[in-house]
Each structure stands twice: as structure tokens, then as C-alpha cells.
Design a protein around this motif. Structure first.
Motif, PDB file in Angstrom:
ATOM      1  N   ILE A   1       0.906  -1.858 -19.652  1.00 18.28           N
ATOM      2  CA  ILE A   1       1.907  -1.087 -18.829  1.00 18.28           C
ATOM      3  C   ILE A   1       3.519  -1.387 -19.209  1.00 18.28           C
ATOM      4  O   ILE A   1       3.711  -2.029 -20.463  1.00 18.28           O
ATOM      5  CB  ILE A   1       1.783  -2.079 -17.320  1.00 18.28           C
ATOM      6  CG1 ILE A   1       2.188  -3.670 -17.644  1.00 18.28           C
ATOM      7  CG2 ILE A   1       0.397  -1.692 -16.890  1.00 18.28           C
ATOM      8  CD1 ILE A   1       2.232  -4.102 -15.936  1.00 18.28           C
ATOM      9  N   ASP A   2       4.273  -0.768 -18.578  1.00 20.81           N
ATOM     10  CA  ASP A   2       5.654  -0.840 -18.978  1.00 20.81           C
ATOM     11  C   ASP A   2       6.632  -2.114 -18.473  1.00 20.81           C
ATOM     12  O   ASP A   2       6.342  -2.272 -17.390  1.00 20.81           O
ATOM     13  CB  ASP A   2       6.551   0.458 -18.535  1.00 20.81           C
ATOM     14  CG  ASP A   2       7.961   0.533 -19.082  1.00 20.81           C
ATOM     15  OD1 ASP A   2       8.521  -0.465 -19.055  1.00 20.81           O
ATOM     16  OD2 ASP A   2       8.136   1.538 -19.666  1.00 20.81           O
ATOM     17  N   SER A   3       6.879  -3.066 -19.213  1.00 20.90           N
ATOM     18  CA  SER A   3       7.615  -4.448 -18.824  1.00 20.90           C
ATOM     19  C   SER A   3       8.909  -3.976 -18.325  1.00 20.90           C
ATOM     20  O   SER A   3       9.657  -4.918 -17.899  1.00 20.90           O
ATOM     21  CB  SER A   3       7.466  -5.296 -20.042  1.00 20.90           C
ATOM     22  OG  SER A   3       8.357  -4.890 -21.082  1.00 20.90           O
ATOM     23  N   SER A   4       9.322  -2.923 -18.300  1.00 20.48           N
ATOM     24  CA  SER A   4      10.909  -2.591 -17.375  1.00 20.48           C
ATOM     25  C   SER A   4      10.387  -3.114 -16.081  1.00 20.48           C
ATOM     26  O   SER A   4      11.305  -3.448 -15.328  1.00 20.48           O
ATOM     27  CB  SER A   4      11.015  -1.373 -17.682  1.00 20.48           C
ATOM     28  OG  SER A   4      10.354  -0.509 -16.675  1.00 20.48           O
ATOM     29  N   MET A   5       9.504  -3.163 -15.425  1.00 23.02           N
ATOM     30  CA  MET A   5       8.892  -3.321 -14.279  1.00 23.02           C
ATOM     31  C   MET A   5       9.356  -2.272 -13.401  1.00 23.02           C
ATOM     32  O   MET A   5       9.271  -2.514 -11.938  1.00 23.02           O
ATOM     33  CB  MET A   5       9.180  -4.757 -13.855  1.00 23.02           C
ATOM     34  CG  MET A   5       8.119  -5.678 -14.657  1.00 23.02           C
ATOM     35  SD  MET A   5       6.723  -5.741 -14.315  1.00 23.02           S
ATOM     36  CE  MET A   5       6.043  -5.988 -16.029  1.00 23.02           C
TER      37      MET A   5
END
Length: 320
Positions: A196-200
Motif C-alpha cells: 500500500i501507499d505509505s503516504s496514508m
């Protein structure tokens, strides 16, 4: 919006909901599912010390649901592969995609458990053809999504393992629920995991889901695992009997948002969830919540169905 009182909340109701799913192998819905915790696989003859509610243990409602969920997916969709996202694997800027070949290793990314918990087995295989579909989508699609991606092999560690080393593998947010869903040996259908994208950010993870949406028409089942309530600082949040009122209000708000019929209105309501007064009490960090956006992005167009509305551990089908 569907009244929460009418959503599936017991085994008879969720079995009816699973049975009512349309059988569409050429257009498979995407699913957000509650992946639970290592306690799903906890030895049934040992006490976990009351660390999590019984609903999330090996004999609880979530384990029972997952055992019904997996066979229903295979029966309805006959997938030729599974692409799965988990709250326990995140990368920033570049997505990583497993390409583990003839057998997927397991990353036992949990610590301080009994020795039996490090002997768990889930045997599955990867598939290079499926792995390469993600990073090798046509460039315009990737430019639109804003993502770079590459495959990772067994030779590249991706995290700490509770057995005392860094290693590759499917994490516990995948192999523990999959063990219940599909059995200890699951070699007929390949499994590929994507970070998943850890930018959240809800928007970024929604776009991430959109990059795999086309796979749903190619016989690929897209699953995204997390929890809508995940607060290890306040264990009371995990059970409706002990949770603060604002957390229970947030749980209701999630179900209200995902059941809005209009897709644009639903998207706006879902993005607004991270601003809800109860969001931080339910999720001090967003990692377990944003997989909901991945599944929703993968099934952006079409209907939505809540398959179980269990408190904090729902499962939702998108793109029906």
C-alpha cells in the motif's frame, strides 16, 4: 444508504449475503476484508490474556466469517489469481510487488508470541505473469495514477521476522486470514502481494486501487486487508461493549459511508471519514484503515455490498 440494522451481523445473515453475490468470473468485485491479527491463529487451548475480544480470536466471529468467505469467493469467481494488499506492507513513492516463484515465503512479522505461532504454515505460489501486470501497465495509466512499481523476489528482505531475521514473504495480514479462508495448502491459485501507499492519504490509496481495477476483468481477485478500528494503545476500542461512544459512532459512520448508492457521494463520504471526530480514537495511525480505499478504488464504478457488519471488522464488496 442502508440502515445499519439491516446489515449482516451474524453467521446466518453473512452466509445469505455471500450467497447473494453475483457469480461474475469475468467481472470480479474487489473486496476490503478484516484481516484480523495473529490471535486468529492462536492455540485454542491457551489464553491470550484477554488482549483482544473473543470475536477476533480463533473461535470468534471473524474466524468463522473468514472460513465462509474464502470458499464463497472461489465458488463464485473461480479466480485464476489473487492480488492482495495488506496493512502490514507499505512503501513510499514506489510500489513493490511480490514475485516469489514456486512458493511464497512467509514473513512472521509479529513478536513475543508462543513458539507454536512461529510454526504456522500456509503454502502458496506466486506467478511472474501476474506480478508483472502491475508495473507493466501502459505508461499513460501509470502517469495518471502517479505510481512507479517494481517486483521483489525472495532474495530481497522486506521486513523484520519474529524468528530473529529480516526476510521476504507474505505478511501475517495475508497468510493468517488466507490460512482460514483457503486452507493450509493453497497451490492451485497464485497469490501476489502489493504494498500500500505509505503516504496514508485516502486519495493516493484510492488511485492505487484504480491501477489494478482492470485485472478484475482478467480473472484476478483483488483483496485488500486491514481493520476499520485498530488502536493498540486503547484495547477497549476493539469491542463495542467497552469502546468510547465516539469510536462506536465512527464505526457506524464507516458503514453509512460505504453504503451510499451514488458513487461520487460515496467517495466524498469515505474521504471524509479520516476527519470524523472518532477517527483518531479508532485509528491512531491510518495504516489499517487505508486498505479500505484501495478496495474502493479498484471497484470504484458499480454497486457496493456489506458482507458482514461486525463491529470494527467488516467486509465490503465494491464494483458489483
Amino acid at each position: 444508504m442502508v440502515s445499519n440494522a439491516t446489515l449482516p451481523s451474524n453467521q446466518a445473515q453473512w452466509r445469505d449475503a455471500l450467497e447473494a453475490l453475483p457469480s461474475t468470473p469475468d467481472h470480479i468485485p474487489s473486496f476490503f476484508f478484516a484481516h484480523g491479527s495473529p490471535f486468529l491463529a492462536f492455540p485454542e487451548n491457551q489464553s491470550d490474556g484477554g488482549r483482544l475480544p473473543a470475536s477476533m480470536g480463533p473461535k470468534g466471529a471473524l474466524a468463522k466469517f473468514l472460513k465462509d468467505f474464502g470458499p464463497a469467493l472461489l465458488r463464485k469467481y473461480k479466480p485464476r489469481g489473487i492480488v492482495v494488499f495488506s496493512a502490514h506492507w507499505e512503501t513510499l513513492g514506489e510500489r513493490l510487488v511480490t514475485d516469489y516463484g514456486d512458493e511464497n515465503p512467509l514473513l512472521m512479522d509479529y513478536f513475543g508470541f508462543q513458539p507454536e505461532m512461529y510454526k504456522l504454515k500456509f503454502k502458496s505460489k506466486g506467478d511472474a505473469g501476474i506480478s508483472q501486470k502491475f508495473p507493466l501497465h501502459p505508461l499513460p495509466r501509470h502517469q495518471h495514477a502517479g505510481y512507479l512499481a517494481r517486483t521483489t523476489t525472495k532474495l530481497e528482505p522486506r521486513g523484520q521476522d519474529g524468528r530473529g531475521f529480516e526476510g521476504p514473504g507474505l505478511d501475517h495480514g495475508v497468510f493468517i486470514p488466507f490460512k482460514l479462508m483457503f486452507g493450509e495448502e493453497f497451490m492451485d491459485i497464485p497469490v501476489v502481494q502489493v504494498a500500500i501507499d505509505s503516504s496514508m492519504k485516502p486519495e493516493d490509496n484510492w488511485r492505487l486501487g484504480k491501477t489494478v481495477a482492470a485485472l478484475r476483468t482478467e480473472g484476478i481477485l483483488v483483496l485488500s486487508g486491514g481493520l476499520t478500528i485498530h488502536n493498540l494503545r486503547d484495547i477497549s476500542a476493539f469491542a463495542p461493549e467497552s469502546a468510547k461512544p465516539v469510536v462506536k459512532e465512527f464505526d457506524k459512520a464507516v458503514l453509512d459511508a460505504v453504503t451510499i448508492p451514488d458513487s461520487e457521494d460515496r467517495k466524498k463520504a469515505m474521504f471524509a471519514l479520516t476527519k470524523h471526530a472518532g477517527f483518531r480514537s479508532a485509528n491512531p495511525r491510518e495504516d489499517h484503515f487505508v486498505p479500505l480505499y484501495v478496495a474502493a478504488g479498484a471497484g470504484e464504478m458499480g454497486g457496493v455490498k456489506v458482507l458482514n457488519a461486525l463491529y470494527g471488522i467488516p467486509t465490503v464488496a465494491f464494483g458489483l
